[in-house]
Write a protein that holds these residues in place. Structure first.
Motif, PDB file in Angstrom:
ATOM      1  N   LEU A 263      68.752  -4.405  34.278  1.00 16.07           N
ATOM      2  CA  LEU A 263      67.533  -3.723  33.970  1.00 16.07           C
ATOM      3  C   LEU A 263      66.794  -3.043  34.984  1.00 16.07           C
ATOM      4  O   LEU A 263      66.343  -2.136  34.906  1.00 16.07           O
ATOM      5  CB  LEU A 263      66.556  -4.586  33.080  1.00 16.07           C
ATOM      6  CG  LEU A 263      67.282  -4.933  31.521  1.00 16.07           C
ATOM      7  CD1 LEU A 263      66.431  -6.067  31.111  1.00 16.07           C
ATOM      8  CD2 LEU A 263      67.286  -4.018  30.826  1.00 16.07           C
TER       9      LEU A 263
ATOM     10  N   SER B  62      59.689  -0.281  27.631  1.00 16.01           N
ATOM     11  CA  SER B  62      60.593   0.443  26.707  1.00 16.01           C
ATOM     12  C   SER B  62      59.784   1.655  26.002  1.00 16.01           C
ATOM     13  O   SER B  62      60.414   2.837  25.884  1.00 16.01           O
ATOM     14  CB  SER B  62      61.026  -0.374  25.497  1.00 16.01           C
ATOM     15  OG  SER B  62      61.812  -1.312  25.890  1.00 16.01           O
TER      16      SER B  62
ATOM     17  N   ASP C  25      71.008  -9.621  33.279  1.00 20.73           N
ATOM     18  CA  ASP C  25      69.928  -8.773  32.585  1.00 20.73           C
ATOM     19  C   ASP C  25      68.882  -8.472  33.569  1.00 20.73           C
ATOM     20  O   ASP C  25      68.551  -7.269  33.519  1.00 20.73           O
ATOM     21  CB  ASP C  25      69.352  -9.614  31.724  1.00 20.73           C
ATOM     22  CG  ASP C  25      70.278 -10.154  30.373  1.00 20.73           C
ATOM     23  OD1 ASP C  25      71.055  -9.331  30.158  1.00 20.73           O
ATOM     24  OD2 ASP C  25      70.171 -11.223  29.774  1.00 20.73           O
TER      25      ASP C  25
ATOM     26  N   THR D  20      68.115   1.019  36.130  1.00 21.16           N
ATOM     27  CA  THR D  20      67.175   1.932  35.740  1.00 21.16           C
ATOM     28  C   THR D  20      66.760   2.471  36.814  1.00 21.16           C
ATOM     29  O   THR D  20      66.256   3.657  36.813  1.00 21.16           O
ATOM     30  CB  THR D  20      66.049   1.328  35.051  1.00 21.16           C
ATOM     31  OG1 THR D  20      65.315   0.065  35.920  1.00 21.16           O
ATOM     32  CG2 THR D  20      66.234   0.706  33.900  1.00 21.16           C
TER      33      THR D  20
ATOM     34  N   TRP E  82      69.117   1.673  28.458  1.00 25.82           N
ATOM     35  CA  TRP E  82      68.012   0.663  28.373  1.00 25.82           C
ATOM     36  C   TRP E  82      67.878   0.007  27.055  1.00 25.82           C
ATOM     37  O   TRP E  82      67.602  -1.213  27.191  1.00 25.82           O
ATOM     38  CB  TRP E  82      66.747   1.541  28.710  1.00 25.82           C
ATOM     39  CG  TRP E  82      65.534   0.584  28.629  1.00 25.82           C
ATOM     40  CD1 TRP E  82      64.608   0.367  27.536  1.00 25.82           C
ATOM     41  CD2 TRP E  82      64.902  -0.015  29.714  1.00 25.82           C
ATOM     42  NE1 TRP E  82      63.552  -0.418  27.801  1.00 25.82           N
ATOM     43  CE2 TRP E  82      63.695  -0.916  29.160  1.00 25.82           C
ATOM     44  CE3 TRP E  82      65.224  -0.560  30.986  1.00 25.82           C
ATOM     45  CZ2 TRP E  82      62.814  -1.825  29.770  1.00 25.82           C
ATOM     46  CZ3 TRP E  82      64.402  -1.505  31.581  1.00 25.82           C
ATOM     47  CH2 TRP E  82      63.387  -2.170  31.208  1.00 25.82           C
TER      48      TRP E  82
ATOM     49  N   HIS F 169      70.269  -3.014  26.250  1.00 28.84           N
ATOM     50  CA  HIS F 169      70.051  -4.161  27.080  1.00 28.84           C
ATOM     51  C   HIS F 169      68.640  -4.855  26.897  1.00 28.84           C
ATOM     52  O   HIS F 169      68.599  -6.300  27.114  1.00 28.84           O
ATOM     53  CB  HIS F 169      70.271  -3.889  28.672  1.00 28.84           C
ATOM     54  CG  HIS F 169      71.812  -3.535  28.837  1.00 28.84           C
ATOM     55  ND1 HIS F 169      72.912  -4.533  28.866  1.00 28.84           N
ATOM     56  CD2 HIS F 169      72.384  -2.332  28.964  1.00 28.84           C
ATOM     57  CE1 HIS F 169      73.667  -3.838  28.926  1.00 28.84           C
ATOM     58  NE2 HIS F 169      73.720  -2.740  28.887  1.00 28.84           N
ATOM     59  N   ALA F 170      67.579  -4.044  26.900  1.00 23.23           N
ATOM     60  CA  ALA F 170      66.097  -4.437  26.845  1.00 23.23           C
ATOM     61  C   ALA F 170      65.867  -5.413  25.237  1.00 23.23           C
ATOM     62  O   ALA F 170      65.275  -6.142  25.387  1.00 23.23           O
ATOM     63  CB  ALA F 170      65.229  -3.318  27.288  1.00 23.23           C
TER      64      ALA F 170
ATOM     65  N   MET G  21      58.618  -6.270  28.278  1.00 23.52           N
ATOM     66  CA  MET G  21      59.783  -5.453  28.031  1.00 23.52           C
ATOM     67  C   MET G  21      59.541  -4.289  26.964  1.00 23.52           C
ATOM     68  O   MET G  21      59.914  -3.187  26.935  1.00 23.52           O
ATOM     69  CB  MET G  21      60.833  -6.505  27.445  1.00 23.52           C
ATOM     70  CG  MET G  21      61.226  -7.270  28.546  1.00 23.52           C
ATOM     71  SD  MET G  21      61.785  -6.521  30.237  1.00 23.52           S
ATOM     72  CE  MET G  21      63.181  -5.674  29.403  1.00 23.52           C
TER      73      MET G  21
END
Length: 162
Positions: free
Chosen positions: A51, A140, A47, A55, A102, A105-106, A136
């Protein structure tokens, strides 16, 4: 004030993290990161690397665009013109990675962290769960906000081309 070199190194660091990814890292229990209670996994190395690393893939094109604005490069119109392909590449990669990829996974990490915050009696675990949720969640929201701006710019550019 952040310089182009510092900005570039920031992105290189995260891309380096992505290049270090190895699927075996998250396949055994010893390689899974847990919050202090050891009761629930909030995030794994996979992760973190995905992440932060994935990104940054869109930032390769953003860094080229930023470098093309540098006064030394800006004097050479041929270089600036030849780098025009980076703008659509940045828009496509940003939307695909940071807007579409994103959340997949987030958001599970946010959900797990909120569960730890709400259902764990250990105060430190609650603080860590809340921190992960806020960080997070904030990232987002930021991804969505900038994605909306990029989509708006793409639409405006397409309208101008007609």
């Amino acid at each position: 004030k952040t310089t182009n070199i510092q900005y570039c190194m920031h992105h290189i660091l995260f891309l380096f993290m992505l290049s270090m990814y190895c699927s075996e890292w998250h396949d055994n229990k010893e390689q899974v990161y847990k919050l202090p209670s050891n009761k629930e996994v909030v995030y794994t190395e996979r992760d973190i690397l995905f992440l932060l690393g994935c990104t940054e893939v869109s930032s390769i094109f953003l860094q080229i665009i930023t470098a093309a604005r540098d006064p030394g490069w800006k004097q050479n119109e041929l270089i600036v013109y030849s780098l025009n392909w980076c703008k659509p590449a940045f828009a496509i990669s940003y939307i695909s990675v940071r807007i579409l990829w994103w959340p997949i996974h987030a958001w599970p990490i946010i959900y797990k962290a909120m569960n730890l915050c709400m259902y764990n009696s250990d105060f430190l675990v609650k603080i860590l769960g809340a921190s992960v949720s806020v960080c997070m969640g904030g990232l987002s929201i930021m991804q969505i906000y900038w994605g909306k701006q990029i989509i708006h710019m793409v639409i405006q550019t397409l309208i101008q081309l007609k």
